[in-house]
Structure formats: C-alpha cells, structure tokens
Design a protein around this motif. Structure first.
Motif, PDB file in Angstrom:
ATOM      1  N   VAL A  95       0.850  -1.186   0.000  1.00 51.67           N
ATOM      2  CA  VAL A  95       0.000   0.000   0.000  1.00 51.67           C
ATOM      3  C   VAL A  95       0.885   1.235   0.000  1.00 51.67           C
ATOM      4  CG1 VAL A  95      -0.175   0.017   2.525  1.00 51.67           C
ATOM      5  CG2 VAL A  95      -1.975   1.090   1.152  1.00 51.67           C
ATOM      6  N   GLN A  96       0.403   2.278  -0.628  1.00 54.39           N
ATOM      7  CA  GLN A  96       1.135   3.536  -0.621  1.00 54.39           C
ATOM      8  C   GLN A  96       0.928   4.251   0.707  1.00 54.39           C
ATOM      9  OE1 GLN A  96       3.244   4.714  -3.038  1.00 54.39           O
ATOM     10  NE2 GLN A  96       2.938   2.710  -3.990  1.00 54.39           N
ATOM     11  N   LYS A  97       1.912   5.017   1.086  1.00 56.41           N
ATOM     12  CA  LYS A  97       1.807   5.835   2.301  1.00 56.41           C
ATOM     13  C   LYS A  97       0.540   6.679   2.241  1.00 56.41           C
ATOM     14  CE  LYS A  97       4.204   9.510   4.826  1.00 56.41           C
ATOM     15  NZ  LYS A  97       5.395  10.401   4.860  1.00 56.41           N
ATOM     16  N   GLY A  98      -0.216   6.657   3.329  1.00 61.30           N
ATOM     17  CA  GLY A  98      -1.473   7.388   3.378  1.00 61.30           C
ATOM     18  C   GLY A  98      -2.679   6.581   2.945  1.00 61.30           C
ATOM     19  N   GLY A  99      -2.451   5.411   2.382  1.00 61.31           N
ATOM     20  CA  GLY A  99      -3.549   4.566   1.917  1.00 61.31           C
ATOM     21  C   GLY A  99      -4.139   3.715   3.030  1.00 61.31           C
ATOM     22  N   ILE A 100      -5.105   2.888   2.654  1.00 57.95           N
ATOM     23  CA  ILE A 100      -5.789   2.014   3.611  1.00 57.95           C
ATOM     24  C   ILE A 100      -5.377   0.566   3.370  1.00 57.95           C
ATOM     25  CG2 ILE A 100      -8.013   1.221   4.497  1.00 57.95           C
ATOM     26  CD1 ILE A 100      -9.235   3.818   3.411  1.00 57.95           C
ATOM     27  N   SER A 101      -4.968  -0.106   4.431  1.00 56.81           N
ATOM     28  CA  SER A 101      -4.666  -1.531   4.359  1.00 56.81           C
ATOM     29  C   SER A 101      -5.849  -2.293   4.960  1.00 56.81           C
ATOM     30  CB  SER A 101      -3.392  -1.858   5.159  1.00 56.81           C
ATOM     31  OG  SER A 101      -2.287  -1.109   4.703  1.00 56.81           O
ATOM     32  N   ILE A 102      -6.281  -3.333   4.260  1.00 54.41           N
ATOM     33  CA  ILE A 102      -7.414  -4.133   4.744  1.00 54.41           C
ATOM     34  C   ILE A 102      -7.020  -5.604   4.755  1.00 54.41           C
ATOM     35  CG2 ILE A 102      -9.819  -4.805   4.399  1.00 54.41           C
ATOM     36  CD1 ILE A 102     -10.196  -2.161   2.876  1.00 54.41           C
TER      37      ILE A 102
ATOM     38  N   GLY B 266      -7.230   4.632  17.366  1.00 55.43           N
ATOM     39  CA  GLY B 266      -6.330   5.414  16.531  1.00 55.43           C
ATOM     40  C   GLY B 266      -6.577   5.135  15.057  1.00 55.43           C
ATOM     41  N   ARG B 267      -5.537   4.714  14.344  1.00 54.89           N
ATOM     42  CA  ARG B 267      -5.692   4.438  12.918  1.00 54.89           C
ATOM     43  C   ARG B 267      -6.143   2.999  12.632  1.00 54.89           C
ATOM     44  NH1 ARG B 267      -1.327   4.128  10.407  1.00 54.89           N
ATOM     45  NH2 ARG B 267       0.190   4.126  12.100  1.00 54.89           N
ATOM     46  N   PHE B 268      -6.322   2.210  13.658  1.00 56.70           N
ATOM     47  CA  PHE B 268      -6.669   0.798  13.498  1.00 56.70           C
ATOM     48  C   PHE B 268      -8.129   0.554  13.879  1.00 56.70           C
ATOM     49  CE2 PHE B 268      -2.373  -0.566  12.734  1.00 56.70           C
ATOM     50  CZ  PHE B 268      -1.594   0.376  13.390  1.00 56.70           C
TER      51      PHE B 268
ATOM     52  N   MET C 244      -5.828   2.733   8.642  1.00 56.70           N
ATOM     53  CA  MET C 244      -6.036   3.983   7.924  1.00 56.70           C
ATOM     54  C   MET C 244      -4.728   4.772   7.865  1.00 56.70           C
ATOM     55  SD  MET C 244      -9.211   3.363   7.579  1.00 56.70           S
ATOM     56  CE  MET C 244      -9.894   4.869   6.908  1.00 56.70           C
ATOM     57  N   ASP C 245      -4.606   5.617   6.829  1.00 57.37           N
ATOM     58  CA  ASP C 245      -3.427   6.480   6.714  1.00 57.37           C
ATOM     59  C   ASP C 245      -2.146   5.672   6.969  1.00 57.37           C
ATOM     60  OD1 ASP C 245      -2.133   9.354   8.564  1.00 57.37           O
ATOM     61  OD2 ASP C 245      -1.903   8.801   6.448  1.00 57.37           O
ATOM     62  N   SER C 246      -1.973   4.588   6.238  1.00 60.11           N
ATOM     63  CA  SER C 246      -0.845   3.683   6.458  1.00 60.11           C
ATOM     64  C   SER C 246       0.487   4.425   6.376  1.00 60.11           C
ATOM     65  CB  SER C 246      -0.886   2.549   5.430  1.00 60.11           C
ATOM     66  OG  SER C 246      -2.041   1.756   5.608  1.00 60.11           O
ATOM     67  N   GLN C 247       1.394   4.078   7.272  1.00 59.32           N
ATOM     68  CA  GLN C 247       2.710   4.703   7.356  1.00 59.32           C
ATOM     69  C   GLN C 247       3.799   3.652   7.147  1.00 59.32           C
ATOM     70  OE1 GLN C 247       3.120   8.124   7.789  1.00 59.32           O
ATOM     71  NE2 GLN C 247       0.883   8.058   7.488  1.00 59.32           N
TER      72      GLN C 247
ATOM     73  N   THR D 232       3.402  -4.132   3.391  1.00 56.48           N
ATOM     74  CA  THR D 232       4.507  -3.252   3.021  1.00 56.48           C
ATOM     75  C   THR D 232       3.920  -1.902   2.641  1.00 56.48           C
ATOM     76  OG1 THR D 232       5.805  -5.114   2.190  1.00 56.48           O
ATOM     77  CG2 THR D 232       6.473  -2.903   1.494  1.00 56.48           C
ATOM     78  N   VAL D 233       4.359  -0.855   3.326  1.00 58.60           N
ATOM     79  CA  VAL D 233       3.881   0.496   3.043  1.00 58.60           C
ATOM     80  C   VAL D 233       4.984   1.237   2.303  1.00 58.60           C
ATOM     81  CG1 VAL D 233       2.961   2.627   3.998  1.00 58.60           C
ATOM     82  CG2 VAL D 233       2.466   0.449   5.121  1.00 58.60           C
TER      83      VAL D 233
END
Lengths: 110, 113
Positions: free
Chosen positions: A13-20, A60-62, A78-81, A107-108
């Motif tokens: 996933v790209q930085k800032g994207g969502i991982s599911i 948080g983001r999870f 959310m907002d993957s780093q 992998t972000v």
C-alpha cells in the motif's frame, strides 16, 4: 486444520492509503478476537482486539470490523505509514488459547 | 501489560542435543503458554504451563519432546529435547494479563544444525 483463515498473504500500500486484512473463522466457541503485529526478530505485539458482541472497534488508525453472522472480521489500517510495515496476525481465542491465522505481510511504500 | 523476558534470545545447537528456554514475567500470572513459530509461518500452541502440575499439551506435541516446568506464577521453562533441524523455530512464551489480553515475549530463536 487451520481454524482461522486469513487473507491476503501479503499486500503493498502507498503511504497514506488504507490496508485491509480479512479473517474468517469456523469455531463458534471463540469469544475474543485479537490482532497482533510482528516485526522481524520480535515477538507478536497485541494491536487491537474485539469481542463478538461488538460490530466495530477503533483505536487510533486501526479499526476492527466484526460480522458475527458471517463469522468474519477484518482489520483496517487507515493512513498507512512506513512504520506499519510488518506482519499482521488475526486470531480467535477460546479458553485463553490462541488460534492464529496464517499472517499478512504489509509493506507500506513511501 | 506484563514484561516478559525470555532466555536465550537465540541459540545454535547441534542435532541430538537439548536446550532449555526460560520465561520470566515481572508479575504473577495465572495462565502461561508456550508457542512455536516455524520459519515464515504462523504461531502454533505447544502447551499450557500449569503451576504446580504437569503441562497440558496440544495435539502433535508430547512431554518427552517438550518437557515444561512451571515452579511458580512468574517463571516457566520449555526444553526442546533430542533436537533435529525440524525443530529450528522461534519459541515464544505467552501470558494472560488482565481479563483476557494475551502478551508474548520476544521469543527464543533456535537453529539446529
């Protein structure tokens, strides 16, 4: 026989994207569903967990989404780093014993 | 959460030997478990370490191969006996802290040559 099925095996996933990450279980005796994050060379760290009488939990983001009738649950990051790059394991718990999914390597990309 | 210390953190052993792994917790815990994580794989429960009585083993794991001691509420050992290369894994101690939360140590990485 694996009691918890996890998918996908890996994701980018790209930085800032969502991982599911999705998990499905068979054992209706499970009464607790945690997610663990594991970095290389480290033990699994408890990330977030949910009980089956709750449909969603956010920290948080999870976020965990839980569908008891479908026997499925998922983790949204959310907002993957880049620091989130790790292997994630879902699990079902019965009698304090964990049954783990196979794991998802996230992998972000910066 | 509890602080869980494992020793050794890693070791390289010869085939046919035995290794004892220690797990020390900084507070008393009722429930303690041992898991195995084979290379690139998920975690599998080996046994429940019972304080003052024999450990309870999961299907596929036996006491002769993985003897476990639990002398008190803060300490346990797992021995991997008569090792073969197939025993090369990370061995992890886990404890229940609070109502239901399960925490892991950093693991002991074992390589058998």
């Amino acid at each position: 026989q694996q009691q918890v099925k996890q998918s996908p095996q890996s994701l980018i996933v790209q930085k800032g994207g969502i991982s599911i990450i999705n998990c499905a279980y068979e054992n209706t005796a499970f009464d607790y569903f945690p997610w663990y994050q594991q970095f290389p060379g480290k033990g699994p760290a408890l990330l977030i967990a949910i009980r089956p009488d709750v449909s969603e939990k956010k920290e948080g983001r999870f976020t965990i989404s839980f569908n008891k009738s479908a026997k499925q649950f998922s983790l949204h990051i959310m907002d993957s780093q880049p620091g989130d790059s790790a292997t994630y394991f879902c699990a079902g718990v019965h009698d304090y014993k964990l049954s783990f999914g196979a794991g998802t390597t996230v992998t972000v990309r910066a | 959460s509890a602080v869980i210390s494992q020793k050794p953190s890693r070791d390289i052993c010869q085939r046919g030997t035995s290794l004892t792994i220690q797990c020390q917790v900084d507070s008393q815990v009722t429930m303690m478990f041992w898991y195995r994580q084979q290379p690139g794989q998920s975690l599998t429960l080996i046994a429940t370490a019972n304080q003052g009585s024999e450990a309870t083993y999961e299907s596929g794991f036996v006491i002769d191969k993985f003897p476990i001691s639990r002398p008190n509420l803060t300490f346990s050992t797992l021995t991997v006996s008569n090792m073969s290369p197939e025993d090369s894994s990370i061995y992890l101690c886990s404890v229940v802290f609070g109502a239901t939360e399960l925490f892991f140590g950093e693991g002991s990485r074992l390589t058998v040559l």
